[in-house]
Design a protein around this motif. Sequence first.
Motif, short mmCIF file in Angstrom:
data_model
loop_
_atom_site.label_atom_id
_atom_site.label_comp_id
_atom_site.label_asym_id
_atom_site.label_seq_id
_atom_site.Cartn_x
_atom_site.Cartn_y
_atom_site.Cartn_z
N GLY A 94 0.81 -1.20 0.00
CA GLY A 94 0.00 0.00 0.00
C GLY A 94 0.85 1.26 0.00
N ARG A 95 0.19 2.38 -0.09
CA ARG A 95 0.88 3.67 -0.09
C ARG A 95 0.12 4.65 0.82
N TYR A 96 0.90 5.56 1.44
CA TYR A 96 0.32 6.57 2.32
C TYR A 96 -0.15 7.76 1.49
N ILE A 97 -1.35 8.24 1.76
CA ILE A 97 -1.90 9.40 1.05
C ILE A 97 -1.87 10.59 2.00
N LYS A 98 -1.00 11.55 1.72
CA LYS A 98 -0.80 12.69 2.60
C LYS A 98 -2.02 13.61 2.61
N GLU A 99 -2.60 13.88 1.43
CA GLU A 99 -3.69 14.84 1.32
C GLU A 99 -4.93 14.39 2.09
N ASN A 100 -5.13 13.09 2.18
CA ASN A 100 -6.29 12.55 2.88
C ASN A 100 -5.77 11.43 3.78
N PRO A 101 -5.18 11.80 4.95
CA PRO A 101 -4.40 10.84 5.75
C PRO A 101 -5.03 9.45 5.84
N SER A 102 -4.48 8.54 5.05
CA SER A 102 -5.00 7.18 5.01
C SER A 102 -3.99 6.30 4.28
N ILE A 103 -4.21 4.98 4.36
CA ILE A 103 -3.38 4.02 3.66
C ILE A 103 -4.17 3.43 2.51
N ASP A 104 -3.66 3.58 1.29
CA ASP A 104 -4.30 3.01 0.11
C ASP A 104 -3.76 1.60 -0.10
N ARG A 105 -4.58 0.60 0.17
CA ARG A 105 -4.15 -0.80 0.02
C ARG A 105 -4.26 -1.19 -1.45
N ASN A 106 -3.28 -0.72 -2.25
CA ASN A 106 -3.35 -0.90 -3.70
C ASN A 106 -2.56 -2.10 -4.20
N ASP A 107 -1.97 -2.87 -3.28
CA ASP A 107 -1.26 -4.11 -3.65
C ASP A 107 -0.12 -3.86 -4.64
N LEU A 108 0.58 -2.73 -4.47
CA LEU A 108 1.72 -2.43 -5.34
C LEU A 108 3.01 -3.08 -4.85
N GLY A 109 2.94 -3.77 -3.73
CA GLY A 109 4.12 -4.46 -3.23
C GLY A 109 5.01 -3.57 -2.38
N PHE A 110 6.19 -4.11 -2.01
CA PHE A 110 7.11 -3.36 -1.17
C PHE A 110 8.43 -3.16 -1.91
N GLU A 111 9.25 -2.26 -1.39
CA GLU A 111 10.55 -1.98 -2.01
C GLU A 111 11.59 -2.95 -1.48
N TYR A 112 12.31 -3.62 -2.40
CA TYR A 112 13.31 -4.62 -2.02
C TYR A 112 14.66 -4.23 -2.60
N LEU A 113 15.70 -4.21 -1.75
CA LEU A 113 17.05 -3.84 -2.16
C LEU A 113 18.02 -4.94 -1.77
N SER A 144 9.90 9.48 5.85
CA SER A 144 9.30 10.71 5.33
C SER A 144 7.93 10.38 4.75
N ILE A 145 7.22 11.41 4.32
CA ILE A 145 5.88 11.21 3.75
C ILE A 145 5.93 10.30 2.53
N THR A 146 7.01 10.40 1.75
CA THR A 146 7.10 9.64 0.50
C THR A 146 7.78 8.28 0.65
N SER A 147 8.23 7.95 1.86
CA SER A 147 8.91 6.67 2.07
C SER A 147 7.95 5.51 1.85
N PRO A 148 8.44 4.39 1.29
CA PRO A 148 7.60 3.19 1.18
C PRO A 148 7.20 2.72 2.57
N LEU A 149 6.06 2.06 2.67
CA LEU A 149 5.58 1.60 3.97
C LEU A 149 6.37 0.40 4.47
N LEU A 150 6.96 -0.38 3.54
CA LEU A 150 7.72 -1.56 3.96
C LEU A 150 8.91 -1.78 3.03
#
Length: 290
Positions: free
Chosen positions: A1-20, A51-57
């Motif tokens: 999911g992703r955090y939506i700053k304008e409307n404080p909430s979590i969008d469970r959009n199933d885009l996955g997580f960032e892997y390094l 930060s606001i733009t950081s991935p959730l996981l």
Amino acid sequence: GRYIKENPSIDRNDLGFEYLEAKAASSLAPFLDRNVDSKQLIDFSPYQTESITSPLLPIQCNMFVCGGMVIGLCISHRIVNATVLHKFSDEWAKASRIGIHRVDNIELSFSLAMLLPTREMVPESMYVLPLKPGLKTASKTFVFYRLAISSLWTNADNKGLKRLPSGLQFVTTVIWKALKHGKLRPSLIAHMLNLRGRTLLPISDDCCGNPIKPIFIRFFQEMSKNIQLQDLVSLVGDATTKTINECGKIDKGDDLFLMVNYSCREAGEEFERGGLDAYFFTRDAILSEF
């Protein structure tokens, strides 16, 4: 999911997580020493600050020349706290050792949102401690092993205690007393109480979010100049027992929200008046308990 700053909430959009993936030009052994400097471990983490733009996981897999591996994992405090993170990490490790089909099935619950006030009510009632420009803060990590705690307790003057403290209560009291160094300046320490199983509300162990309530313990100037360790231990124990008893009566989500919000507002206003030393303790969610 992703955090939506304008409307404080979590969008469970199933885009996955960032892997390094990263390679370390050393062996793993030096980092397993109990005296390793925690600052040396920062590079194994995908993000140092959120930060606001950081991935959730975000997850970073670090490979060492000896064949060892360290997994650095950061998860947003907006969706879970340390209790769920520990359980997730533990089950992930089990799956790697014995196979995915032999571990407990974790079904994370998002039901906490249904127990709390609607978003339209929160901006008017939610108290957020303001950050003062130029405010100086310091953080320190303390490691106490079981033998060290037993030794401290044996050598402490614990006569007159109404009840035996938990290891967590005793250790933080020892640190508090050491930081005060006999000063009579008002001070406050804070623990965070995990509310899972503490109220009459259906908050499951796998519940996402931050169902926690601060426990505040205060020391005032008018208290005795000769206050002893056992007196501070009693202050911590009494405040903890009182908070747990209050939580045990909560059976409505609105009451839970108001209780947590009131305690934060009370401590925040006291802190804003100045002349107060504040010590905030975090703890290992698995190895320590009240």
